[in-house]
Design a protein around this motif. Structure first.
Motif, PDB file in Angstrom:
ATOM      1  N   GLU A   1      38.043  98.062 125.578  1.00 30.47           N
ATOM      2  CA  GLU A   1      38.575  98.413 127.028  1.00 30.47           C
ATOM      3  C   GLU A   1      38.460  97.184 128.087  1.00 30.47           C
ATOM      4  OE1 GLU A   1      35.545 101.370 128.082  1.00 30.47           O
ATOM      5  OE2 GLU A   1      36.620 103.072 127.441  1.00 30.47           O
ATOM      6  N   LYS A   2      37.646  96.234 127.581  1.00 27.48           N
ATOM      7  CA  LYS A   2      37.494  94.866 128.490  1.00 27.48           C
ATOM      8  C   LYS A   2      38.678  94.265 128.254  1.00 27.48           C
ATOM      9  CE  LYS A   2      33.683  92.930 129.569  1.00 27.48           C
ATOM     10  NZ  LYS A   2      32.185  92.216 129.402  1.00 27.48           N
ATOM     11  N   GLU A   3      38.990  94.038 127.149  1.00 21.02           N
ATOM     12  CA  GLU A   3      40.317  93.261 126.520  1.00 21.02           C
ATOM     13  C   GLU A   3      41.492  93.863 127.041  1.00 21.02           C
ATOM     14  OE1 GLU A   3      42.459  92.797 122.428  1.00 21.02           O
ATOM     15  OE2 GLU A   3      40.373  92.599 122.287  1.00 21.02           O
ATOM     16  N   ILE A   4      41.845  95.312 127.181  1.00 21.15           N
ATOM     17  CA  ILE A   4      42.728  95.702 127.717  1.00 21.15           C
ATOM     18  C   ILE A   4      43.034  95.767 128.989  1.00 21.15           C
ATOM     19  CG2 ILE A   4      44.136  98.002 127.740  1.00 21.15           C
ATOM     20  CD1 ILE A   4      43.174  98.754 125.029  1.00 21.15           C
ATOM     21  N   ALA A   5      41.792  95.915 129.750  1.00 21.05           N
ATOM     22  CA  ALA A   5      41.652  95.664 131.250  1.00 21.05           C
ATOM     23  C   ALA A   5      41.924  94.431 131.731  1.00 21.05           C
ATOM     24  CB  ALA A   5      40.592  96.035 131.771  1.00 21.05           C
ATOM     25  N   GLN A   6      41.641  93.425 131.016  1.00 19.05           N
ATOM     26  CA  GLN A   6      42.084  91.972 131.416  1.00 19.05           C
ATOM     27  C   GLN A   6      43.778  91.840 131.100  1.00 19.05           C
ATOM     28  OE1 GLN A   6      40.150  89.519 132.645  1.00 19.05           O
ATOM     29  NE2 GLN A   6      42.053  88.610 132.955  1.00 19.05           N
ATOM     30  N   GLU A   7      44.302  92.270 130.092  1.00 17.20           N
ATOM     31  CA  GLU A   7      45.694  92.112 129.916  1.00 17.20           C
ATOM     32  C   GLU A   7      46.443  93.339 131.130  1.00 17.20           C
ATOM     33  OE1 GLU A   7      47.251  92.830 125.809  1.00 17.20           O
ATOM     34  OE2 GLU A   7      45.410  92.126 124.991  1.00 17.20           O
TER      35      GLU A   7
ATOM     36  N   LYS B   1      56.454  93.639 128.046  1.00 18.62           N
ATOM     37  CA  LYS B   1      55.084  93.410 127.961  1.00 18.62           C
ATOM     38  C   LYS B   1      54.212  94.597 128.470  1.00 18.62           C
ATOM     39  CE  LYS B   1      55.209  88.354 129.325  1.00 18.62           C
ATOM     40  NZ  LYS B   1      54.903  87.479 130.265  1.00 18.62           N
ATOM     41  N   TYR B   2      54.877  95.221 129.432  1.00 18.08           N
ATOM     42  CA  TYR B   2      54.191  96.592 129.687  1.00 18.08           C
ATOM     43  C   TYR B   2      54.091  97.587 128.477  1.00 18.08           C
ATOM     44  CZ  TYR B   2      53.623 101.029 132.156  1.00 18.08           C
ATOM     45  OH  TYR B   2      53.041 102.436 132.350  1.00 18.08           O
ATOM     46  N   LEU B   3      55.217  97.696 128.060  1.00 14.18           N
ATOM     47  CA  LEU B   3      55.690  98.559 126.818  1.00 14.18           C
ATOM     48  C   LEU B   3      54.455  98.106 125.669  1.00 14.18           C
ATOM     49  CD1 LEU B   3      59.219  99.463 126.746  1.00 14.18           C
ATOM     50  CD2 LEU B   3      57.525 100.877 127.310  1.00 14.18           C
ATOM     51  N   GLU B   4      54.521  96.789 125.522  1.00 19.79           N
ATOM     52  CA  GLU B   4      53.455  96.373 124.414  1.00 19.79           C
ATOM     53  C   GLU B   4      52.106  96.876 124.862  1.00 19.79           C
ATOM     54  OE1 GLU B   4      54.389  92.050 124.315  1.00 19.79           O
ATOM     55  OE2 GLU B   4      56.104  92.555 122.896  1.00 19.79           O
ATOM     56  N   LEU B   5      51.655  96.673 126.178  1.00 25.72           N
ATOM     57  CA  LEU B   5      50.317  97.008 126.469  1.00 25.72           C
ATOM     58  C   LEU B   5      49.960  98.548 126.314  1.00 25.72           C
ATOM     59  CD1 LEU B   5      47.641  96.196 127.537  1.00 25.72           C
ATOM     60  CD2 LEU B   5      48.682  96.547 129.998  1.00 25.72           C
TER      61      LEU B   5
ATOM     62  N   PHE C   1      47.099  99.986 123.829  1.00 18.07           N
ATOM     63  CA  PHE C   1      46.428 101.085 124.382  1.00 18.07           C
ATOM     64  C   PHE C   1      46.250 102.222 123.335  1.00 18.07           C
ATOM     65  CE2 PHE C   1      45.619 104.855 127.104  1.00 18.07           C
ATOM     66  CZ  PHE C   1      44.280 104.645 127.501  1.00 18.07           C
ATOM     67  N   GLU C   2      47.572 102.636 123.164  1.00 18.51           N
ATOM     68  CA  GLU C   2      47.634 103.975 122.192  1.00 18.51           C
ATOM     69  C   GLU C   2      46.878 103.598 120.740  1.00 18.51           C
ATOM     70  OE1 GLU C   2      48.244 107.256 122.660  1.00 18.51           O
ATOM     71  OE2 GLU C   2      48.271 106.468 124.848  1.00 18.51           O
ATOM     72  N   LYS C   3      47.382 102.452 120.283  1.00 20.68           N
ATOM     73  CA  LYS C   3      46.711 101.828 119.139  1.00 20.68           C
ATOM     74  C   LYS C   3      45.101 101.709 119.169  1.00 20.68           C
ATOM     75  CE  LYS C   3      46.804  98.560 115.668  1.00 20.68           C
ATOM     76  NZ  LYS C   3      47.532  96.655 115.495  1.00 20.68           N
ATOM     77  N   SER C   4      44.887 101.526 120.343  1.00 18.28           N
ATOM     78  CA  SER C   4      43.339 101.278 120.430  1.00 18.28           C
ATOM     79  C   SER C   4      42.740 102.823 120.594  1.00 18.28           C
ATOM     80  CB  SER C   4      43.081 100.576 121.712  1.00 18.28           C
ATOM     81  OG  SER C   4      41.696 100.442 122.068  1.00 18.28           O
ATOM     82  N   ARG C   5      43.106 103.649 120.891  1.00 18.74           N
ATOM     83  CA  ARG C   5      42.786 105.061 121.211  1.00 18.74           C
ATOM     84  C   ARG C   5      42.592 105.645 119.787  1.00 18.74           C
ATOM     85  NH1 ARG C   5      45.988 108.715 125.095  1.00 18.74           N
ATOM     86  NH2 ARG C   5      44.569 110.333 124.004  1.00 18.74           N
TER      87      ARG C   5
END
Length: 188
Positions: A59-65, A98-102, A106-110
């Motif tokens: 979550e921290k990694e994704i929040a930073q991105e 970049k937005y779509l990649e993020l 996020f979905e992959k992380s879930r």
């Protein structure tokens, strides 16, 4: 049909039904709150903590991105008036990519979280199932239901095996006998 025939059929029917009814009366059942067991057994607590730390890192990694992406968007909006239409369109397309990649990350992380949770909990569930089976065999229980997912609407608390499952699981896992027992655990 004569009265004697009718009585014979009735007697035969009752003789077949009575043992079935008697067997149904001897059926013993119990239920277990799996979620509570998972949250109160030592292995479950440890697995939950490991999983929570891993999730927090993701979550921290994704929040930073996401924060970096928002800064980039603000910069793009501020500089948009000074850019040519072609450059602005290119920057907008890059930002969208970049937005779509993020979002994909996020979905992959879930999905990774769900898979990791399954891997963490699978061995614990197997041990819990063994403990439940041992209790069921010992007490001659015909069936043991899961409290939440079985459709069980009501059951008297005397059929709740949850505390005993927690105690037996923790003691089988090598915990000392004087380890604290689950709250409201009945003494045997």
């Amino acid at each position: 049909m004569s009265l004697r025939s009718k009585l014979s059929v009735l007697a035969l029917t009752l003789s077949l039904a009575v043992p079935t009814l008697a067997a149904a009366q001897e059926l013993k059942v119990g239920y277990v709150d799996y979620q509570r067991v998972m949250s109160e057994v030592a292995d479950g607590k440890a697995a939950k903590n490991r999983l929570q730390k891993w999730v927090e890192g993701r979550e921290k990694e994704i929040a930073q991105e996401q924060q970096n992406l928002l800064k980039e968007k603000e910069t793009l909006e501020k500089q948009a008036s000074a850019m040519s239409e072609e450059v602005r369109a290119q920057k907008a397309a890059d930002f969208q990519k970049k937005y779509l990649e993020l979002m994909q990350k996020f979905e992959k992380s879930r999905a990774e979280i769900a898979e990791r949770e399954r891997k963490e909990m699978e061995p614990i569930i197997g041990k819990i199932d063994e403990v439940i089976a041992n209790i069921a065999r010992r007490d001659n229980l015909g069936m043991v239901f899961e409290k939440r997912d079985s459709g069980l609407v009501f059951a008297m608390s005397q059929y709740d095996l949850t505390n005993e499952v927690i105690r037996n699981y923790n003691s089988a896992s090598g915990k000392p006998k004087d380890a604290p027992v689950a709250k409201d655990a009945p003494k045997k």
